[in-house]
Each structure stands twice: as C-alpha cells, then as structure tokens.
Design a protein around this motif. Structure first.
Motif, PDB file in Angstrom:
ATOM      1  N   TRP A  57       0.997  -1.289   0.340  1.00 21.05           N
ATOM      2  CA  TRP A  57       0.301  -0.425   0.257  1.00 21.05           C
ATOM      3  C   TRP A  57       0.388   1.111  -0.131  1.00 21.05           C
ATOM      4  O   TRP A  57       0.016   2.231  -0.485  1.00 21.05           O
ATOM      5  CB  TRP A  57      -1.141  -0.080   1.222  1.00 21.05           C
ATOM      6  N   ILE A  58       1.771   1.248   0.364  1.00 18.59           N
ATOM      7  CA  ILE A  58       2.875   2.358   0.713  1.00 18.59           C
ATOM      8  C   ILE A  58       3.201   2.685  -0.606  1.00 18.59           C
ATOM      9  O   ILE A  58       3.260   4.411  -1.208  1.00 18.59           O
ATOM     10  CB  ILE A  58       4.086   2.036   1.814  1.00 18.59           C
ATOM     11  N   GLY A  59       3.651   1.835  -1.105  1.00 13.93           N
ATOM     12  CA  GLY A  59       3.855   1.883  -2.950  1.00 13.93           C
ATOM     13  C   GLY A  59       2.857   2.461  -3.685  1.00 13.93           C
ATOM     14  O   GLY A  59       3.351   3.865  -4.612  1.00 13.93           O
ATOM     15  N   GLN A  97       8.774   4.756  11.877  1.00 15.93           N
ATOM     16  CA  GLN A  97       9.020   5.439  10.711  1.00 15.93           C
ATOM     17  C   GLN A  97       8.236   6.052   9.620  1.00 15.93           C
ATOM     18  O   GLN A  97       8.493   7.463   8.882  1.00 15.93           O
ATOM     19  CB  GLN A  97      10.794   4.927  10.906  1.00 15.93           C
ATOM     20  N   LEU A  98       8.191   4.831   9.236  1.00 19.02           N
ATOM     21  CA  LEU A  98       7.281   5.323   8.081  1.00 19.02           C
ATOM     22  C   LEU A  98       6.643   6.090   7.969  1.00 19.02           C
ATOM     23  O   LEU A  98       6.093   6.567   7.287  1.00 19.02           O
ATOM     24  CB  LEU A  98       6.787   3.658   7.458  1.00 19.02           C
ATOM     25  N   MET A  99       5.478   5.696   9.206  1.00 18.82           N
ATOM     26  CA  MET A  99       4.127   6.717   9.375  1.00 18.82           C
ATOM     27  C   MET A  99       4.663   7.692   9.106  1.00 18.82           C
ATOM     28  O   MET A  99       4.207   8.381   8.951  1.00 18.82           O
ATOM     29  CB  MET A  99       3.441   6.040  10.282  1.00 18.82           C
ATOM     30  N   GLY A 130       3.173  14.622   3.670  1.00 19.05           N
ATOM     31  CA  GLY A 130       1.687  14.955   3.274  1.00 19.05           C
ATOM     32  C   GLY A 130       0.322  13.854   3.524  1.00 19.05           C
ATOM     33  O   GLY A 130      -1.239  14.088   3.714  1.00 19.05           O
ATOM     34  N   VAL A 131       0.820  12.899   4.106  1.00 18.18           N
ATOM     35  CA  VAL A 131      -0.458  12.122   3.642  1.00 18.18           C
ATOM     36  C   VAL A 131      -1.422  11.291   5.337  1.00 18.18           C
ATOM     37  O   VAL A 131      -0.665  12.197   6.027  1.00 18.18           O
ATOM     38  CB  VAL A 131       0.495  10.524   3.196  1.00 18.18           C
ATOM     39  N   ALA A 132      -2.293  11.375   5.175  1.00 22.51           N
ATOM     40  CA  ALA A 132      -3.218  11.363   6.487  1.00 22.51           C
ATOM     41  C   ALA A 132      -3.082  10.363   6.556  1.00 22.51           C
ATOM     42  O   ALA A 132      -3.780   8.668   5.760  1.00 22.51           O
ATOM     43  CB  ALA A 132      -4.903  12.240   6.347  1.00 22.51           C
ATOM     44  N   ILE A 133      -3.100   9.732   8.344  1.00 20.30           N
ATOM     45  CA  ILE A 133      -2.952   8.728   8.600  1.00 20.30           C
ATOM     46  C   ILE A 133      -4.235   8.378   9.607  1.00 20.30           C
ATOM     47  O   ILE A 133      -3.940   8.966  11.156  1.00 20.30           O
ATOM     48  CB  ILE A 133      -1.989   7.989   8.614  1.00 20.30           C
ATOM     49  N   LEU A 184      -0.993   5.461  21.968  1.00 14.58           N
ATOM     50  CA  LEU A 184      -0.047   6.878  22.872  1.00 14.58           C
ATOM     51  C   LEU A 184       1.127   6.834  22.246  1.00 14.58           C
ATOM     52  O   LEU A 184       1.154   8.739  22.212  1.00 14.58           O
ATOM     53  CB  LEU A 184      -0.345   6.111  23.914  1.00 14.58           C
ATOM     54  N   GLY A 185       2.115   6.558  21.590  1.00 10.76           N
ATOM     55  CA  GLY A 185       2.926   6.672  20.887  1.00 10.76           C
ATOM     56  C   GLY A 185       3.146   7.424  19.563  1.00 10.76           C
ATOM     57  O   GLY A 185       4.011   8.435  19.688  1.00 10.76           O
ATOM     58  N   MET A 186       2.130   7.201  18.254  1.00  8.66           N
ATOM     59  CA  MET A 186       1.810   7.213  17.652  1.00  8.66           C
ATOM     60  C   MET A 186       0.517   8.237  17.077  1.00  8.66           C
ATOM     61  O   MET A 186       1.289   9.362  16.206  1.00  8.66           O
ATOM     62  CB  MET A 186       2.194   6.529  16.772  1.00  8.66           C
ATOM     63  N   SER A 187      -0.276   8.835  18.328  1.00 10.72           N
ATOM     64  CA  SER A 187      -1.038   9.744  17.524  1.00 10.72           C
ATOM     65  C   SER A 187      -1.169  10.922  17.812  1.00 10.72           C
ATOM     66  O   SER A 187      -0.343  11.760  19.138  1.00 10.72           O
ATOM     67  CB  SER A 187      -2.325   9.407  18.116  1.00 10.72           C
ATOM     68  N   ASP A 188      -1.645  11.595  16.702  1.00 10.67           N
ATOM     69  CA  ASP A 188      -1.578  12.848  17.320  1.00 10.67           C
ATOM     70  C   ASP A 188      -2.693  13.332  17.705  1.00 10.67           C
ATOM     71  O   ASP A 188      -3.003  14.728  18.557  1.00 10.67           O
ATOM     72  CB  ASP A 188      -1.375  14.070  15.801  1.00 10.67           C
ATOM     73  N   ARG A 189      -3.963  12.674  17.518  1.00  6.39           N
ATOM     74  CA  ARG A 189      -5.061  12.197  18.503  1.00  6.39           C
ATOM     75  C   ARG A 189      -6.021  11.596  18.099  1.00  6.39           C
ATOM     76  O   ARG A 189      -5.325  10.337  17.885  1.00  6.39           O
ATOM     77  CB  ARG A 189      -6.147  13.666  17.235  1.00  6.39           C
ATOM     78  N   VAL A 190      -6.682  11.318  19.084  1.00  9.16           N
ATOM     79  CA  VAL A 190      -7.141  10.105  19.861  1.00  9.16           C
ATOM     80  C   VAL A 190      -8.576  10.407  19.670  1.00  9.16           C
ATOM     81  O   VAL A 190      -9.246  10.805  20.196  1.00  9.16           O
ATOM     82  CB  VAL A 190      -6.482   9.442  21.036  1.00  9.16           C
ATOM     83  N   LEU A 191      -9.536   9.283  18.176  1.00  8.85           N
ATOM     84  CA  LEU A 191     -10.879   8.740  18.387  1.00  8.85           C
ATOM     85  C   LEU A 191     -10.912   7.973  19.440  1.00  8.85           C
ATOM     86  O   LEU A 191     -10.659   6.549  19.247  1.00  8.85           O
ATOM     87  CB  LEU A 191     -11.719   9.217  17.216  1.00  8.85           C
TER      88      LEU A 191
END
Ligand SMILES: Nc1ncnc2c1ncn2[C@@H]1O[C@H](COP(=O)(O)OP(=O)(O)OP(=O)(O)O)[C@@H](O)[C@H]1O
Ligand SMILES: [Mg+2]
Length: 489
Positions: A403-405, A430-432, A439-442, A453-460
């Motif tokens: 998918w990253i491709g 790191q890839l994320m 500019g990808v939205a994840i 907790l380690g990776m999110s900028d916001r949590v739903l």
C-alpha cells in the motif's frame, strides 16, 4: 528439543535450537520476525520433519507424524494464522475432525453445544454457536481457536500470538484461564511480540535469534531491555520515534456515518500530515467504520468528503481511485495473495506506475520492489518467494509495502503492527512519520494503547458503535482512553 536443525531448500531456518518446557510452566518464546519460532513448534507437532536433532517428551524420544497425532498425545497448537472455516458454523469449527457421536453414530450436537458453551463461558465469550464463522470478527475467530484448543484436554498448549487480535478485556480472561491451566499442571509455550504480556504471565523465557537459541532465563531474572537486546542483537533506543506533525487542511471528513447495528452517527475529520488514532474495545465497531470508508460495506446513511467534496465510495476501487488505502487487520483474507510472490503482491496495485506505455517496465518494477523489501526489512532470500511461506510478521510487512507503494492521500491502518517484532515496529512507525511528512493523512486503528499514545496526534475513541470522545495528544492517557472506551467513570 535439542540441537534442532531445519532448512527449507536453501533457506537454513533453524541452526541449533534447544528448548525445554517444564510441567506447569508458561514459557515465553521470543524472537524477531522470521527467527524461527513458529517453525520450531511446527517441528514439535510434526507438521514439518526436522533435519536433525532430538525431541523428547517425558524423557522418551518422540516424533509425531503430524499435528493430529500430536493433539491425540496431548499437545494442542493455537496457530498464528487462524484456521477458521468461514462457511461453517462456530460449533462446527470447534469440533472439526473431533465430532462427538452418539452410540448409533449420529452427531451428538447436544453434548457438543454443552461443552462449547462451557468453554465459552470460561473465556467470557458470547458468540452464537450457530453463527457462520466467517461472519465473526478476527478477535472472535481468535477466541474460537483458543476455545477449540482448550477443549482437547491437552497437557501442552502452544499459543502462537494468541492475543494479536484481542483487546484488554479478552486478554485478561485468557490470562485467568492460563493461570488455572498452570495450576492443573498444563505447560504452555507462549509466543508473543507484546513484551508487557511476557512479563505479566510467563515463568521463563527463551529468546531466539536467526535460527538459534540465544538464552533461557527466569522471567524474574531479566527485564525489557535485556530481552530486546538479545532479540535484535543491539541496543534499541526509543520504542516510538519522535513526531513533529504539521497538519494541513482536512483531506478526509466523515459526516454522520451510520451502518445499522454496527455504528451510528460517526463524524470526524483527518488532516494532511496527521495521524489520528482510533481506539476502543474489540467489537466496538472500529474496523467496520474503516471498511465502510474504504467501500467494502457501504454506509446506510451519512457521507464521506474527500478534499471538501462529497465522494461516492461504493467499492474499494472507488476508494483507491480517490486516494484511500486500507491495510486490514486480516492479512490472510484481504491483504495478500498467498500463492503469489512477494514481488507480485507488492507490484500488483502499482502496475499502472510501471506501465506508462501500456507494457510493464520490469526493471523499474524490480527496483521498486527491492527498495520496499529493504526498507521494511522483509526477511527473504528473493522477491520471488511466495508470500505464504514468509513468517507471520514478514507477511504483515509485505501488506504495508504494497500500500505504501501506491502513495495514497489517506492511509487507513487497521492494527498495522499486529505480529510485528519490536525492531520492525519501529521501522513501520518511522515510515508512518515519513508518510505524514509528505502530507499523507493516516487513520490508525490499534488495540495497543502504548502504540495509540506513542504515535497519534489525536485519538478518537469508539464505544459500542458511537464516537465516545476525542483526545488531543497532550490529553490522551491510558486511563482517559479506557474510561471513554468502557463508559466507566
Ligand atoms: N513452509 C515453509 N517453506 C519455506 N520457508 C519457510 C516455511 N515456513 C517457514 N519458512 C521460513 O522460515 C523462517 C522462519 O519462519 P517462522 O515462521 O518460523 O518465523 P517466526 O519466528 O515465527 O516469525 P514471526 O514472528 O514473524 O511469526 C522464515 O524465513 C520463513 O520464510
Ligand atoms: Mg511465527
């Protein structure tokens, strides 16, 4: 098991492994993806034949002709890759190959149902026995596999990543069951990449690296850092790379999304360069929401906007066209073509970019695939290897590579590091980061709170099909998320 050697063709997978399991102990088997853990257990249960070495059970040399015989001799195996028959009912799956019959030879479904219900109760599972197994969530399928193994009255139970698809509540039930099995003298081989679990329930730990055993220790005599160091053969600094998000405009917006019986009135948005974590208990509806956005199960009501414009997404190919990628939690069914090679799997959704003139440019295809294999550290001799023969964690990396491709605008990751070892996990994080820098939205669904907790900028947080809250990176804590997820005070 002593001095075990095993090669698949040229690939020397085990080169001198020794492993001892005591009565009534929970023994952790740890090692990086492809270290040979599952293979070692496959040799024990006779799925594969060893090249050399000895296996003794209760002091006597014993070699099983196959998993069936191993099971009859009291060794049950809960496999890493689920072996559910999707068209059969839950009950049929539980008793497949071991159906109980009455004296006259008829199936004794009353007795089977009673036994199944008893086991489900112990595990705190509430799934209808009549349900088609394929309709169960991955977590439920995992519980079915666990129940199935527990019903065999085994003396030894091998659990190969049993909790990968479970959330905390189910894990705690499983741990309680493990405790009581232990008291009854049952021995458990516990394979997991989740360090917290290893320290919570295991008595001893054996670490494998590159087909060899590195060390066996009492769990009380070691710690997280030592184990990681032995696994990867070097010091690993932080578990999560630093994030410096620069969110831009909204790319994906979901308004009032509803799917009857699964989720209701879900609204949220994701901006460019942002990672939005989606947390919640198993069955809360997180996966279902993601599937709907990707066009796998279209919405009953509500709308999806891409770049501010209403998007009609009825099928996954609509979604891909609009720049949405989905990495599923269930790689076996949705992620990979197991018989096809790694190259084919990675190149498949990207063919258009290698064939600008209508035919495939094999050289650039090869370069592209090689780069991703290297980047994600997929452990293999050749890109031509069938994906199905990779270790579990390396298969997961192949899904991500694929998918990253594509270079999507919005990438939905559903349990992206399920079954992935610590070193490779960091690589995926790191890839994320790199993707969001571009500019990808994840959108990341995860049952591992530390990862959220380690990776999110916001949590739903999703609870029983509704959005029960949103937390900023600063405000998100384990307690707050759990409170929103369970509805506790
Ligand atoms: N049937 C097979 N044919 C060919 N190669 C195989 C086969 N089974 C395993 N291998 C190879 O053996 C190596 C070890 O794989 P194994 O599945 O035992 O790793 P693992 O330690 O369980 O990893 P993970 O944590 O990812 O599950 C891998 O390189 C894999 O490609
Ligand atoms: Mg494995």
């Amino acid at each position: 098991m002593k001095d075990i050697y095993k090669a698949f063709g040229q690939n020397r997978v085990l080169t001198g492994v020794s492993f001892e399991l005591h009565e009534g102990e929970v023994h952790a088997l740890m090692g990086e993806n492809g270290a040979g853990k599952s293979t070692l257990m496959n040799l024990l249960t006779g799925l594969h034949k060893l090249d050399s070495g000895t296996i003794k059970i209760n002091g006597r040399e014993t070699y099983f002709s196959g998993p069936k015989e191993a099971e009859q001799q009291g060794i049950a195996f809960i496999h890493q890759e689920l072996n559910i028959w999707p068209d059969m009912t839950v009950l049929e799956n539980l008793f497949i190959g071991r159906e109980l019959s009455s004296k006259l030879g008829f199936l004794n479904s009353k007795k089977m149902k009673a036994l199944a219900n008893e086991q489900f109760e112990k595990l705190g599972v509430s799934i209808s026995l009549e349900k088609e197994a394929g309709l169960c969530s991955v977590g439920q399928q995992q519980m079915i596999e666990i129940a199935k193994a527990l019903m065999t009255d085994a003396k030894v139970i091998i659990m190969d990543e049993p909790t990968a698809a479970l959330t905390d509540r189910e894990i705690n039930k499983l741990f309680a069951v493990i405790e009581s099995l232990k008291k009854n003298g049952v021995s458990i081989v516990y394979i997991s990449h989740r360090m917290e679990e290893i320290f919570a329930i295991c008595d001893r730990i054996t670490v494998m690296r590159d087909g060899k055993t590195v060390d066996t220790k009492n769990i009380s005599d070691t710690d997280f850092h030592e184990v990681v160091k032995k696994m990867v053969g070097r010091e690993l600094t932080e578990r999560y790379p630093e994030r410096n998000p620069k969110p831009g405009r909204t790319v994906l917006e979901v308004r009032g999304a509803t799917k009857k019986g699964l989720f209701e009135n879900i609204s949220f948005h994701v901006r460019t360069g942002e990672i939005v974590g989606v947390s919640g208990l198993m069955g809360a509806g997180r996966t279902e929401i993601m599937r709907a956005i990707f066009g796998l199960d279209p919405l009953d009501a509500g709308s999806i906007l891409i770049g501010g414009k209403k998007a009609v997404i009825k099928t996954p190919s609509d979604a891909v066209q609009k720049g949405i990628g989905l990495i599923t939690e269930n790689r076996k069914d949705e992620g990979l073509v197991l018989d096809a090679s790694i190259r084919e799997n990675i190149a498949l959704p990207n063919l258009a970019s290698f064939s600008p003139k209508g035919w495939i440019d094999h050289k650039s295809e090869q370069q592209f695939v090689d780069l991703l294999i290297k980047r994600l550290m997929i452990k293999t001799d050749s890109p031509e290897t069938p994906v199905g023969s990779l270790s579990g964690g390396n298969q997961q990396k192949a899904v991500i590579a694929k998918w990253i491709g594509i270079g999507p605008k919005v990438l939905i990751l559903d349990e992206p590091t399920r079954g992935v070892d610590v070193g490779a996990k960091r690589e995926i994080y790191q890839l994320m980061n790199e993707l969001t820098d571009r500019g990808v939205a994840i959108l990341m669904v995860s049952s591992e709170l530390p990862e959220i907790l380690g990776m999110s900028d916001r949590v739903l947080v999703i609870r029983e099909g509704s959005l029960s809250g949103e937390l900023s990176r600063q405000d998100a804590t384990q307690e707050r998320i759990m409170t929103l997820a369970t509805g506790g005070l």
